[in-house]
Design a protein around this motif. Structure first.
Motif, PDB file in Angstrom:
ATOM      1  N   GLY A 127       0.798  -1.224   0.000  1.00 56.26           N
ATOM      2  CA  GLY A 127       0.000   0.000   0.000  1.00 56.26           C
ATOM      3  C   GLY A 127       0.829   1.272   0.000  1.00 56.26           C
ATOM      4  N   MET A 128       2.124   1.140   0.288  1.00 52.37           N
ATOM      5  CA  MET A 128       2.995   2.314   0.356  1.00 52.37           C
ATOM      6  C   MET A 128       3.726   2.581  -0.964  1.00 52.37           C
ATOM      7  N   VAL A 129       3.751   1.601  -1.851  1.00 52.48           N
ATOM      8  CA  VAL A 129       4.544   1.724  -3.074  1.00 52.48           C
ATOM      9  C   VAL A 129       4.080   2.888  -3.940  1.00 52.48           C
ATOM     10  N   ASP A 130       2.782   3.002  -4.195  1.00 55.45           N
ATOM     11  CA  ASP A 130       2.289   4.077  -5.076  1.00 55.45           C
ATOM     12  C   ASP A 130       2.627   5.461  -4.547  1.00 55.45           C
ATOM     13  N   GLY A 131       2.519   5.646  -3.240  1.00 57.08           N
ATOM     14  CA  GLY A 131       2.855   6.943  -2.664  1.00 57.08           C
ATOM     15  C   GLY A 131       4.312   7.309  -2.880  1.00 57.08           C
ATOM     16  N   MET A 132       5.192   6.329  -2.748  1.00 59.26           N
ATOM     17  CA  MET A 132       6.618   6.592  -2.948  1.00 59.26           C
ATOM     18  C   MET A 132       6.932   6.824  -4.426  1.00 59.26           C
ATOM     19  N   LEU A 133       6.321   6.015  -5.297  1.00 59.75           N
ATOM     20  CA  LEU A 133       6.578   6.173  -6.720  1.00 59.75           C
ATOM     21  C   LEU A 133       6.082   7.508  -7.262  1.00 59.75           C
ATOM     22  N   LYS A 134       5.034   8.054  -6.680  1.00 55.50           N
ATOM     23  CA  LYS A 134       4.528   9.360  -7.117  1.00 55.50           C
ATOM     24  C   LYS A 134       5.590  10.453  -6.913  1.00 55.50           C
ATOM     25  N   LEU A 135       6.381  10.321  -5.854  1.00 56.38           N
ATOM     26  CA  LEU A 135       7.404  11.337  -5.595  1.00 56.38           C
ATOM     27  C   LEU A 135       8.694  11.073  -6.370  1.00 56.38           C
ATOM     28  N   ILE A 136       9.052   9.824  -6.489  1.00 52.66           N
ATOM     29  CA  ILE A 136      10.324   9.488  -7.136  1.00 52.66           C
ATOM     30  C   ILE A 136      10.138   9.392  -8.631  1.00 52.66           C
TER      31      ILE A 136
END
Length: 92
Positions: free
Chosen positions: A83-92
């Protein structure tokens, strides 16, 4: 513990409280986990290397900073990290 980053930001603490509340619905839970991941990503990427490059703006040429160094990979640990992957990918 030099490899541990303690993140005690008020926004993260607030969102974690809502996540932990038994009355929080599943959609809100997923959205909040993504938001917490984005806030965490912001903090843990603070020391990423930058390099100056030349770009052309609509007005003139200038120098700007861009990420450099090794490529970043996001690997979730167990199912809870998905569930955390999309949030991180949005920034990186």
């Amino acid at each position: 513990m030099k490899n541990v980053t303690l993140i005690d930001h008020p926004l993260i603490q607030h969102k974690l409280s809502i996540i932990r509340d038994k009355n929080t619905g599943s959609k809100d839970f997923r959205d909040l986990v993504e938001e917490v991941a984005m806030l965490m990503c912001y903090e843990v990427t603070r020391d990423m290397q930058l390099e100056e490059i030349e770009i052309e703006t609509p007005i003139c040429k200038t120098t700007a900073k861009t990420l450099t160094g090794k490529k970043v990979g996001v690997v979730p640990i167990l199912r809870a990290g998905l569930g955390m992957v999309d949030g991180m990918l949005k920034l990186i």
